[in-house]
Design an enzyme around this catalytic site. Sequence first.
Site, mmCIF file in Angstrom:
data_model
loop_
_atom_site.group_PDB
_atom_site.id
_atom_site.type_symbol
_atom_site.label_atom_id
_atom_site.label_comp_id
_atom_site.label_asym_id
_atom_site.label_seq_id
_atom_site.Cartn_x
_atom_site.Cartn_y
_atom_site.Cartn_z
ATOM 1 C CG HIS A 148 -2.000 -0.932 1.251
ATOM 2 N ND1 HIS A 148 -1.795 -2.293 1.385
ATOM 3 C CD2 HIS A 148 -3.348 -0.764 1.144
ATOM 4 C CE1 HIS A 148 -2.978 -2.913 1.380
ATOM 5 N NE2 HIS A 148 -3.929 -2.008 1.232
ATOM 6 C CG ASN A 180 4.269 -4.665 2.533
ATOM 7 O OD1 ASN A 180 3.812 -3.535 2.631
ATOM 8 N ND2 ASN A 180 3.490 -5.738 2.494
#
Length: 319
Positions: A148, A180
Site C-alpha cells: 500500500h 513491507n
Amino acid sequence: MQRLLAFVAGSVFGGGAIYALVKPSAPATPVSQQQQPPPPPVHAHGMPEFQQPFKRQVDSSINNPADNEFLKFGNPGPVSDFLLRSRYAASYNRALRNPNWVAEHLTQGNLKGSGDRASSEFKEDPALPGPFRAQLKDYYRSGYDRGHMCPAADAKKDTESMNETFLLSNIAPQVGKGFNRNYWASLESFVRDLTRSFDDVYCITGPLYLPEKQADGKWRVSYEVIGSPPNVAVPTHFFKVVLAKRNNEPAVALGAFALPNKEIDNATPLSDFVLPLEAVEKAAGLQFFDKVERKQGAVVPLCSKVKCTLEHDSWKKKK
C-alpha cells in the site's frame, strides 16, 4: 542506499556532496573557490535549508490540440491519471502500472472509524483504462507483496474508504519479509503517530527507480517487471515526504525519507534514510508542497521537532 546517495546528492549539491552526506563530520576540500558553487545554507540543526521550488509553467495550448499545429489529431500523453478517493489522492503512471505518488492528510480524528481490513480485497481499478491497469494476476507467485502507498490503517473512516486502499492503483510491488511487513510498516506507523504531536500531517508516498553503478563504471537503471506478460514495474526504492503543522506555530516541519525496496534490519536507524527534500524531488521528478515558502523560520526539519525513531511491530498492537 549507496545508489540513492550517489544519484540524488550530486544532483542537488554538486559532486563533493556524496562524501559529505555519507560522512558529514569529515570536511570536504574544495577544488577551487571559483569552480565550486556556494554551499547550501545550513539550518541550526545541521540540515540544509529547504530551497524554494521552481514555479510550474504550463502552455495552455498543450491541452487543446485545436490550438496546437503539432497536436491537431490528439495529444499522445503521457497521461497521469488523477484519482481522488475518500482518504487520499493519487497520480497513476500508466507505463509503469504504479502510482507516481499518493497524498494523504492525517489527523487524530480522521484516523478513527469503523473500517476493517478483514473484509477488504485487492481489486483492479475500474477507473483506469484496461490496457494500462495493474492486474491481480501480475502479483500471483511474483515473490512480491502488494504494498500500500496509502496504508489501510490510515483509512478506517468506513468500509468504502478502507476498500479504496486495496485498489491496485494504490499498490506497488514491495519485498515482503523485512520490508513491507516490517520496516516499512513501522515507518507508516511512525507517520500516523505524528498526529499525537501535530494537528495536521500531510504525507506523500511513492516509488523511485534509481540507477546503480555497474562493474564497467557506468550507471544504469535496472528493475524487475512482474506479470505474464510483464506488466508491473518493481521500484528500486520508495519515498515518504511529510509536512507536519501545529496550529499554534507558524513554521511547518518537513521531512523526507527514501528506503530501498529490500529487507532492512530493524536495527537500522531511520536517520539512515533521511534526505534533503530537494534530493527526493530530484530523484522522483516531482515537487512537494510547493505552496510552502521555504525560508528560514518558515520551515524546520521534522527530525528537529520529533524523535525520528521507529518502534518496530508497534503497529501490530494498534490494529
